[in-house]
Design a protein around this motif. Structure first.
Motif: not given
Length: 325
Positions: A115-120, A135-141, A233-239, A261-267
């Motif tokens: 998942v991480h490989e694909v989304l990054e 009105g929002a955007e993904v700022i982290g996968w 089921l993933g968790s995009p961070l939106i703002m 950067e938090m994406a790799a840490i969270h993985l």
């Protein structure tokens, strides 16, 4: 900084041209996980790191357990600007951006590393582009998890064991069609109401990663868990886009870079946690069964073909090609 953020930054820089560093910027970040869930851990790490890197000029307060509203309400709030940042599930986001549901196709991913490989990579870029105009955007996968079936009737080891079983699924067409293909009776129930639904028998079964099974105490009302790992089921961070545009450019860059950067840490966090979470569930009396996933994959294969006709077929094929290399 990721390439996919660079275009947003150039556009947003125009919107905030001339912005000065005035008072401390206070933001709210909500999520659906329990206070003991890794969503809280990674969200607080993010908040702390942003505050440190901006010398205290951006303070992010984290609100777990749907305190800022259930996911559908919170996503809509983030899009219209009544909320700042929300850690949402991709399946909920698919109500506004249908192609987010691609990530939930059954057995598309076999591990969180995939998942991480694909989304990054380019797929993540393309999915972020599909958020334009919301009105929002993904700022982290950030990382969700591979989902596993629990129930209170019997061990689930073959697809036939799911026949006519009332299973709770989240808001998302892919989930409904997947469990219909497996012979179950899917029932859409919000996450916040799930424990009570299982307790009252409104649903006999549910499916989630081990973190939710443990932190939401589903093991108290579900005796059996089958490690099917059937859907990610993933968790995009939106703002909110306007809120992001209002932040001075140097702080905005820090915010975006830190979220990425938090994406790799969270993985790593989730992978490490799951090793102990399964053992903890077993110690609590939950009967955990490993299954041969081949018959499950065969039963739901038509679902992927079905959604190639509804969603971005090229993007689905790109994910499959990336993972087959």
């Amino acid at each position: 900084m990721k390439l996919r953020h660079s275009l947003s930054l150039m556009v947003l820089a125009l919107a905030s041209a001339g912005a000065t560093h005035a008072d401390t910027i206070e933001l709210k970040l909500g999520h659906t996980g329990a206070p003991t869930h890794h969503y809280q851990t990674i969200s607080q790490m993010f908040a702390d790191e942003v505050e440190t890197r901006t010398d205290g000029n951006i303070k992010i307060t984290v609100y777990p357990a749907d305190q800022l509203g259930k996911q559908l309400e919170a996503v809509e709030g983030t899009m219209i600007g009544t909320q700042d940042i929300f850690l949402v599930s991709d399946t909920v986001l698919s109500n506004w951006v249908p192609d987010m549901g691609i990530l939930n196709l059954p057995f598309l991913f076999s591990s969180l590393d995939e998942v991480h490989e694909v989304l990054e990579g380019p797929v993540g870029d393309k999915l972020e582009e599909k958020m334009q105009g919301t009105g929002a955007e993904v700022i982290g996968w950030w990382m969700g998890g591979l989902r596993n079936v629990t129930n209170n009737e019997k061990p689930i080891t073959v697809p036939a064991d799911l026949t006519d079983l009332k299973i709770r699924v989240p808001e998302g067409e892919v989930f409904v069609e997947t469990f219909k293909a497996l012979g179950a009776k899917p029932v859409v129930i919000s996450f916040g109401e799930l424990y009570t639904a299982l307790q009252l028998g409104t649903a006999d079964a549910q499916e989630n990663p081990p973190a939710h099974i443990l932190t939401q105490k589903f093991y108290e009302v579900q005796a059996y868990t089958s490690r099917t790992a059937h859907i990610y089921l993933g968790s995009p961070l939106i703002m909110n886009s306007d809120k992001l545009a209002s932040i001075p450019e140097d702080y905005r860059t820090i915010l975006l870079d830190t979220a990425t950067e938090m994406a790799a840490i969270h993985l790593k966090m989730v992978n490490d946690l799951e090793e102990t979470q399964w053992a903890e569930l077993a110690d609590l009396g939950n009967q955990i069964n490993d299954v041969d996933t081949a018959p499950f994959k065969a039963a739901v294969a038509p679902v992927i073909e079905q959604f190639k006709g509804k969603l971005d077929a090229e993007l689905i094929s790109e994910i499959q090609t990336t993972l087959s290399k």
